[in-house]
Write an enzyme that holds these catalytic residues in place. Structure first.
Site, short mmCIF file in Angstrom:
data_model
loop_
_atom_site.label_atom_id
_atom_site.label_comp_id
_atom_site.label_asym_id
_atom_site.label_seq_id
_atom_site.Cartn_x
_atom_site.Cartn_y
_atom_site.Cartn_z
N ARG A 130 0.83 -1.30 0.01
CA ARG A 130 0.01 -0.03 0.00
C ARG A 130 0.85 1.22 -0.30
NH1 ARG A 130 -3.38 -2.56 -1.54
NH2 ARG A 130 -5.82 -2.87 -0.61
N HIS A 151 -0.77 0.98 -10.19
CA HIS A 151 -1.60 -0.04 -9.49
C HIS A 151 -2.09 -1.21 -10.33
CE1 HIS A 151 -3.84 -0.57 -5.32
NE2 HIS A 151 -3.63 -1.52 -5.85
#
Length: 309
Positions: free
Chosen positions: A224, A272
């Site tokens: 993350r 991502h």
């Protein structure tokens, strides 16, 4: 059985049609903000609004459309007395292992040199690498972290892994707990982060951690964005402690145009994409677990809501 699909997808039928195929007896509804309660038994969610849990008070379980549950467990009125179930793999671990292996191989074998050489129409050889010069450390040994570690170990890289508790993984040296974190870092040149985001892991990859790695280290973050302190990485790169960084996750996505990472040639940015949710495999897994719950069976993937994993 009533199932509520709660995700900001402009084409929710791509999901609900699959749910219906796997659970033909189910009544499926798509959430919208002004709908009344449908007395749903199960909710399949991604970043759900708090209003969902105010309205749907008969839920038997909540299924998250991803392995990362940090956004879900932060919803203030998320019920603490029903199972919250994360996605287990569903095709994501192999994607993550591919992504990481691609970058580790490319960096350690200096493939950028050959791309630049091709542009200059040059033909020169680099010396073969010594894998002992490229020890890999995987932060987090959940399902994805283990797959990454095993993949690189199979390519004969020296691989270590760190987690809260010890893990037995063939070909991988295990470090566990705070007491062994510094030893793990000191043996690592390529740091790969696959940790879940919790209060204890937020901002974990800071300047102090980066300076404990071997000199000329590489950082690959597929966990993350909030794990990494951006300005600390920039500082470590400028000082030469970190020579390369591969970042697939960020505190703000899309990454703002003014962010310094865009201007740093040592940083590789991807939007991502290291592991994408595969609809068919995801819904098949969730449907199987709903059937098990209806039978009264225990299921895997239930999250400790207090800890966030």
């Amino acid at each position: 059985m009533k199932i509520l699909f709660v995700a900001a997808d402009p084409k929710p039928e791509r999901w609900t049609s699959l749910i219906q195929q796997h659970l033909p007896e189910a009544e499926i509804k798509v959430w919208h903000a002004d709908m009344p309660s449908c007395s749903a038994d199960y909710a399949i969610v991604w970043h759900p609004p708090a209003a969902l849990f105010d309205r749907e008070t008969q839920l038997k379980a909540v299924f998250n459309l991803g392995a990362g549950v940090d956004a879900l467990v932060q919803v203030p009125n998320l019920p603490r007395d029903i199972p919250v179930v994360r996605l287990e793999d569903a095709g994501m671990s192999v994607q993550m292992a591919e992504y990481v292996a691609y970058h580790v191989i490319g960096i350690s074998r200096d493939m950028d040199f050959y791309r630049e050489q091709q542009a200059e129409k040059q033909w020169k050889l680099r010396r073969p690498i010594e894998r002992s010069d490229w020890p890999v450390g995987v932060l987090g040994l959940g399902h994805i972290g283990q797959r990454v570690a095993r993949t690189l170990a199979a390519l004969d890289y020296q691989v270590s892994g760190w987690a809260r508790s010890a893990h037995a993984i063939e070909g991988v040296r295990s470090f566990a707990g705070e007491a062994e974190l510094d030893d793990f870092l000191g043996e690592t040149r390529v740091l790969i982060n696959t940790l879940p985001l919790t209060e204890s892991t937020r901002d974990l990859i800071d300047y102090a951690m980066l300076t404990k790695l071997r000199r000329d280290a590489v950082v690959i973050n597929v966990g993350r964005g909030e794990h990494l302190v951006d300005e600390d990485l920039c500082r470590a790169i400028k000082e030469g402690q970190i020579t390369r960084a591969v970042l697939d996750v960020f505190r703000q996505e899309p990454l703002p145009e003014a962010h310094p990472f865009w201007q740093m040639p040592q940083v590789t940015i991807t939007p991502h994409v290291s592991a994408r949710t595969l609809r068919e495999a995801t819904i098949a897994q969730i449907a199987e677990k709903i059937v098990a719950l209806e039978r009264g069976d225990a299921i895997s993937g239930v999250v400790d809501v207090q800890r966030g994993y």
